[in-house]
Design a protein around this motif. Structure first.
Motif, short mmCIF file in Angstrom:
data_model
loop_
_atom_site.label_atom_id
_atom_site.label_comp_id
_atom_site.label_asym_id
_atom_site.label_seq_id
_atom_site.Cartn_x
_atom_site.Cartn_y
_atom_site.Cartn_z
N PHE A 108 0.84 -1.20 0.00
CA PHE A 108 0.00 0.00 0.00
C PHE A 108 0.87 1.25 0.00
O PHE A 108 0.54 2.24 -0.65
CB PHE A 108 -0.94 0.00 1.20
N ALA A 109 2.00 1.19 0.70
CA ALA A 109 2.92 2.33 0.71
C ALA A 109 3.43 2.61 -0.71
O ALA A 109 3.56 3.77 -1.11
CB ALA A 109 4.10 2.07 1.66
N THR A 110 3.69 1.57 -1.47
CA THR A 110 4.15 1.75 -2.85
C THR A 110 3.07 2.43 -3.68
O THR A 110 3.35 3.39 -4.41
CB THR A 110 4.53 0.38 -3.47
N LEU A 111 1.82 1.98 -3.54
CA LEU A 111 0.70 2.60 -4.27
C LEU A 111 0.58 4.07 -3.87
O LEU A 111 0.46 4.95 -4.72
CB LEU A 111 -0.58 1.84 -3.94
N LEU A 112 0.62 4.34 -2.57
CA LEU A 112 0.47 5.70 -2.06
C LEU A 112 1.62 6.58 -2.54
O LEU A 112 1.41 7.71 -3.00
CB LEU A 112 0.42 5.65 -0.54
N ARG A 113 2.83 6.07 -2.46
CA ARG A 113 4.02 6.83 -2.88
C ARG A 113 3.93 7.18 -4.36
O ARG A 113 4.19 8.33 -4.76
CB ARG A 113 5.27 6.00 -2.60
N GLU A 114 3.55 6.20 -5.18
CA GLU A 114 3.43 6.45 -6.62
C GLU A 114 2.38 7.51 -6.92
O GLU A 114 2.59 8.38 -7.75
CB GLU A 114 3.09 5.15 -7.36
N ALA A 115 1.24 7.41 -6.24
CA ALA A 115 0.17 8.40 -6.46
C ALA A 115 0.61 9.78 -6.00
O ALA A 115 0.40 10.77 -6.70
CB ALA A 115 -1.10 7.96 -5.73
N LEU A 116 1.23 9.87 -4.84
CA LEU A 116 1.68 11.17 -4.33
C LEU A 116 2.76 11.78 -5.22
O LEU A 116 2.79 12.99 -5.43
CB LEU A 116 2.23 11.02 -2.90
N ASP A 117 3.63 10.94 -5.75
CA ASP A 117 4.72 11.44 -6.59
C ASP A 117 4.28 11.75 -8.01
O ASP A 117 5.03 12.36 -8.78
CB ASP A 117 5.88 10.43 -6.62
N SER A 118 3.06 11.34 -8.37
CA SER A 118 2.60 11.55 -9.74
C SER A 118 2.21 13.00 -10.01
O SER A 118 2.05 13.39 -11.17
CB SER A 118 1.41 10.63 -10.05
N GLU A 119 2.06 13.79 -8.96
CA GLU A 119 1.66 15.19 -9.10
C GLU A 119 2.54 16.07 -8.22
O GLU A 119 2.81 15.73 -7.08
CB GLU A 119 0.20 15.39 -8.67
N ASP A 120 2.98 17.23 -8.77
CA ASP A 120 3.76 18.17 -7.97
C ASP A 120 2.90 18.88 -6.94
O ASP A 120 3.31 19.10 -5.80
CB ASP A 120 4.45 19.21 -8.87
N ASP A 121 1.69 19.24 -7.33
CA ASP A 121 0.76 19.95 -6.47
C ASP A 121 0.18 18.95 -5.45
O ASP A 121 -0.42 17.94 -5.84
CB ASP A 121 -0.36 20.54 -7.33
N PRO A 122 0.32 19.21 -4.14
CA PRO A 122 -0.17 18.26 -3.14
C PRO A 122 -1.68 18.02 -3.22
O PRO A 122 -2.14 16.91 -2.96
CB PRO A 122 0.19 18.90 -1.80
N ALA A 123 -2.46 19.03 -3.58
CA ALA A 123 -3.91 18.83 -3.72
C ALA A 123 -4.19 17.84 -4.84
O ALA A 123 -5.02 16.93 -4.70
CB ALA A 123 -4.61 20.16 -3.99
N GLU A 124 -3.49 17.98 -5.95
CA GLU A 124 -3.66 17.04 -7.07
C GLU A 124 -3.12 15.66 -6.71
O GLU A 124 -3.65 14.64 -7.15
CB GLU A 124 -2.97 17.58 -8.33
N ALA A 125 -2.08 15.63 -5.88
CA ALA A 125 -1.52 14.35 -5.44
C ALA A 125 -2.52 13.58 -4.59
O ALA A 125 -2.67 12.36 -4.73
CB ALA A 125 -0.22 14.58 -4.65
N VAL A 126 -3.25 14.30 -3.72
CA VAL A 126 -4.28 13.66 -2.90
C VAL A 126 -5.40 13.13 -3.81
O VAL A 126 -5.89 12.01 -3.62
CB VAL A 126 -4.84 14.64 -1.84
N LEU A 127 -5.79 13.91 -4.80
CA LEU A 127 -6.80 13.44 -5.76
C LEU A 127 -6.31 12.19 -6.50
O LEU A 127 -7.08 11.26 -6.74
CB LEU A 127 -7.13 14.55 -6.76
N ALA A 128 -5.03 12.18 -6.85
CA ALA A 128 -4.47 11.00 -7.53
C ALA A 128 -4.57 9.77 -6.63
O ALA A 128 -4.86 8.66 -7.12
CB ALA A 128 -3.01 11.27 -7.92
N CYS A 129 -4.36 9.96 -5.33
CA CYS A 129 -4.49 8.84 -4.39
C CYS A 129 -5.90 8.28 -4.38
O CYS A 129 -6.10 7.07 -4.45
CB CYS A 129 -4.12 9.28 -2.97
#
Length: 196
Positions: free
Chosen positions: A64-85
């Protein structure tokens, strides 16, 4: 690549715990699902079912950490990173037929009030996931206290939304929670660092 017997046992136990919980999963079923003998399970895990469960929770936590890390790293903007998660969690949950929710929720809830290794493994997983969110916010310029508190909020909301989505067999709770979390993140007014 050939998977070791121990790894097969851990992965099978992780899937069973995720779908059936700790109470609903038996050691014989773990052996059967992993195509291992009962003797092999006890060889690798002399502590029995609890020891297998702890290893399975740690394995699931890292997945799950890998999934979360990938989603968070997929966007520079933290708001968009949360949406990606939330998008990623919704997609994975739907693809699993609504069976593969949070890998620690069932075991954590079933062992509440105990001072077990299972509870410790669940707590460690939640702290590690909060740390990933906190670190993303820190990298984006958040003050430490705000980053820590917002990370707890994000993870708590994701956990609740995932359970609600699973029960309702709908992605909506995750998407709605993602939009509201993104709004919360943006309300801090901290701009993401410019892309390199």
């Amino acid at each position: 690549m050939q998977t070791s017997t121990r790894d097969r046992i851990v992965v099978a136990a992780a899937r069973l715990l995720q779908r059936q919980g700790y109470v609903g999963t038996g050691i014989k079923q773990i052996a059967q699902e992993s195509q291992a003998t009962l003797g092999s399970v006890y060889h690798f895990f002399p502590g029995g079912k609890e020891a297998v469960a702890v290893a399975a929770i740690r394995h699931s936590s890292e997945e799950f950490a890998t999934l979360l890390r990938e989603a968070l790293d997929s966007e520079d903007d933290p708001a968009e990173a949360v949406l990606a998660c939330t998008r990623r969690l919704a997609e994975e949950l739907r693809e699993s037929g609504w069976t593969d929710g949070c890998p620690v929720t069932a075991a954590a809830l079933e062992t509440l009030g105990t001072d077990s290794e299972i509870q410790q493994a669940c707590a460690d997983a939640l702290r590690a996931w909060e740390g990933l969110v906190r670190d993303k916010l820190l990298r984006c310029g958040w003050p430490a206290q705000d980053a820590g508190e917002l990370a707890v909020t994000v993870l708590s909301a994701l956990e609740g939304a995932e359970v609600t989505a699973q029960v309702n067999r709908s992605e909506d709770p995750l998407h709605i929670t993602g939009r509201q979390l993104a709004r919360l993140v943006r309300s801090y007014g901290i701009q993401p660092p410019p892309a390199a």
